[in-house]
Design an enzyme around this catalytic site. Structure first.
Site, PDB file in Angstrom:
ATOM      1  N   CYS A   1      20.339  75.884  54.258  1.00  3.54           N
ATOM      2  CA  CYS A   1      19.043  76.358  54.566  1.00  3.54           C
ATOM      3  C   CYS A   1      18.944  76.217  56.312  1.00  3.54           C
ATOM      4  CB  CYS A   1      18.269  75.584  53.922  1.00  3.54           C
ATOM      5  SG  CYS A   1      16.414  75.845  54.422  1.00  3.54           S
TER       6      CYS A   1
ATOM      7  N   CYS B   1      15.650  76.815  57.271  1.00  2.07           N
ATOM      8  CA  CYS B   1      14.002  76.812  57.481  1.00  2.07           C
ATOM      9  C   CYS B   1      14.239  75.817  58.917  1.00  2.07           C
ATOM     10  CB  CYS B   1      13.644  76.252  56.317  1.00  2.07           C
ATOM     11  SG  CYS B   1      13.605  74.553  55.807  1.00  2.07           S
TER      12      CYS B   1
ATOM     13  N   HIS C   1      10.128  73.899  53.259  1.00  2.00           N
ATOM     14  CA  HIS C   1      11.648  74.154  52.990  1.00  2.00           C
ATOM     15  C   HIS C   1      11.594  74.834  51.505  1.00  2.00           C
ATOM     16  CE1 HIS C   1      15.531  73.408  51.646  1.00  2.00           C
ATOM     17  NE2 HIS C   1      15.243  72.834  50.547  1.00  2.00           N
TER      18      HIS C   1
ATOM     19  N   ASP D   1      -5.601  86.331  40.929  1.00  2.00           N
ATOM     20  CA  ASP D   1      -5.609  86.403  39.699  1.00  2.00           C
ATOM     21  C   ASP D   1      -6.967  86.430  39.114  1.00  2.00           C
ATOM     22  OD1 ASP D   1      -7.123  83.764  40.301  1.00  2.00           O
ATOM     23  OD2 ASP D   1      -5.497  82.523  39.165  1.00  2.00           O
TER      24      ASP D   1
ATOM     25  N   ASP E   1       4.694  83.946  40.697  1.00  2.00           N
ATOM     26  CA  ASP E   1       4.164  83.101  41.617  1.00  2.00           C
ATOM     27  C   ASP E   1       4.130  81.570  41.016  1.00  2.00           C
ATOM     28  OD1 ASP E   1       1.190  82.117  40.484  1.00  2.00           O
ATOM     29  OD2 ASP E   1       2.052  83.992  39.511  1.00  2.00           O
TER      30      ASP E   1
ATOM     31  N   CYS F   1      14.622  71.984  58.070  1.00  2.74           N
ATOM     32  CA  CYS F   1      16.417  71.787  57.970  1.00  2.74           C
ATOM     33  C   CYS F   1      17.035  71.997  59.418  1.00  2.74           C
ATOM     34  CB  CYS F   1      17.006  72.507  56.913  1.00  2.74           C
ATOM     35  SG  CYS F   1      16.672  72.357  55.024  1.00  2.74           S
TER      36      CYS F   1
END
Length: 377
Positions: A305, A307, A336, A93, A267, A310
């Site tokens: 999920c 991930c 997660h 940014d 974002d 999980c």
């Protein structure tokens, strides 16, 4: 060209679109969610975890990296990619959001913005030229022109003057850019809720031929319907052959609403911030892991999920970590939550490709309970 955008498919139902962005550090499809690495790190995570999640591009904060460790040190290290050991794309940014977030500590003038350091109170000055110099030193793939992010609400007169200043700063940002063949530069469309000011700002910025365009001044406290209305009349003003980036948006409902209105990039610090407060995004809505109901819940955080969290840990264990104030709990929830948003945008891309985006959006809204509650978080 430092950046290439390819439009792959447009939805027949709405303004949603599937695209691909190529930078010097790789290609990725859009819509895309970018995890925020404010201090050259996505909080608590290492690069291997981000790669496993599927993050293709992350964001760094110009204001904070300028103050710590200093853009000169990052440049000496070989640039931000080398410094933080990240070989995929990076967006920075401009520092312009701090004009908004540090409103009580700053003074805006034509030359730039005088700040008080957010911790020490020491005086700082940031101009378009310095913002671009810092970003050139950081070596990000995508940079932002320096702008003012006005508050909501703001009067028409204030916003008109702010837009004019943002456009002058955009020209100065372009003129200061030292690496136009390797670093892309995006212009930022401001104008608040006023359609004529957004149209004027977009028209001038498009004539300046930036590599892409950000839509700024949203997600700053305005009602959801105002944000959606602004997007509906703003995104059609931007070139079809360049990316469109909505700054600071990371909740599921807002991402879906913005994709419907033609936005490509997002974002937000939300996934890691709420993780530190014990909140998880799941396919069935929010989970507040500190709640007693999870004390003996030996199921995964989200059964849909895959991930790392999980696949390996239960809600009961995550609640224990949170109650014990163990940092591992923050890490596992952050993994997660970022995975959730990366998967959400991957599913959005698949739905656009198969021309069923609205069906997918409505299903997520239903599963997440967004028809009953207008706020994601």
């Amino acid at each position: 060209m430092p950046l290439k955008y390819q439009l792959i498919k447009k939805s027949s139902e709405c303004m949603a679109r599937l695209g691909q962005i190529t930078t010097p550090h790789g290609s990725f499809e859009t819509p895309v969610f970018m995890a925020v690495g404010t201090q050259a790190t996505v909080k608590t995570l290492v690069k291997e975890e981000l790669e496993a999640i599927g993050s293709q591009i992350i964001l760094g904060n110009t204001y904070h990296l300028w103050n710590q460790p200093g853009n000169d040190i990052v440049k000496e290290a070989g640039g931000l990619h080398q410094f933080m050991n990240w070989d995929r794309s990076i967006l920075t940014d401009s520092g312009g959001f701090q004009v908004f977030s540090l409103a009580k500590l700053r003074d805006i003038k034509e030359e730039g913005v005088t700040f008080k350091h957010h911790k020490s109170g020491a005086p700082l000055f940031l101009s378009p030229e310095l913002s671009i110099q810092i970003q050139n030193d950081l070596g990000s793939d995508i940079m932002m022109a320096f702008d003012e992010c006005p508050p909501y609400p703001a009067s028409y007169e204030y916003m008109k003057n702010s837009v004019e200043r943002t456009l002058r700063w955009a020209r100065r940002s372009q003129e200061a850019h030292r690496n136009p063949t390797t670093q892309a530069l995006f212009g930022i469309v401001q104008g608040g809720e006023y359609q004529d000011l957004r149209e004027y700002c977009a028209k001038v910025l498009v004539e300046m031929n930036f590599n892409g365009y950000s839509i700024g001044g949203l997600s700053v406290g305005e009602p959801k319907e105002v944000q959606n209305r602004v997007l509906e009349f703003t995104t059609p003003l931007l070139p079809e052959n360049k990316p469109r980036y909505l700054m600071g948006v990371g909740s599921p409902g807002m991402i879906l609403d913005a994709v419907e209105r033609g936005v490509d990039m997002f974002d937000c610090v939300l996934p890691t911030r709420i993780a530190r407060h014990g909140t998880a995004m799941t396919s069935s809505g929010r989970v507040l892991i500190k709640n007693k109901q999870y004390e003996r819940d030996f199921t995964p955080l989200d059964s849909n999920c895959q991930c790392y969290t999980c696949r390996n840990y239960t809600r009961a264990y995550l609640r224990h970590l949170w109650k014990a104030n163990e940092m591992l709990g923050h890490r596992l929830l952050s993994i997660h939550n970022i995975q959730f948003l990366v998967d959400l945008t991957a599913n959005i891309r698949a739905a656009i490709r198969e021309d069923r985006f609205m069906e997918y959006k409505n299903q997520v809204y239903k599963d997440y309970g967004l028809y009953d509650n207008d706020k994601d978080f």
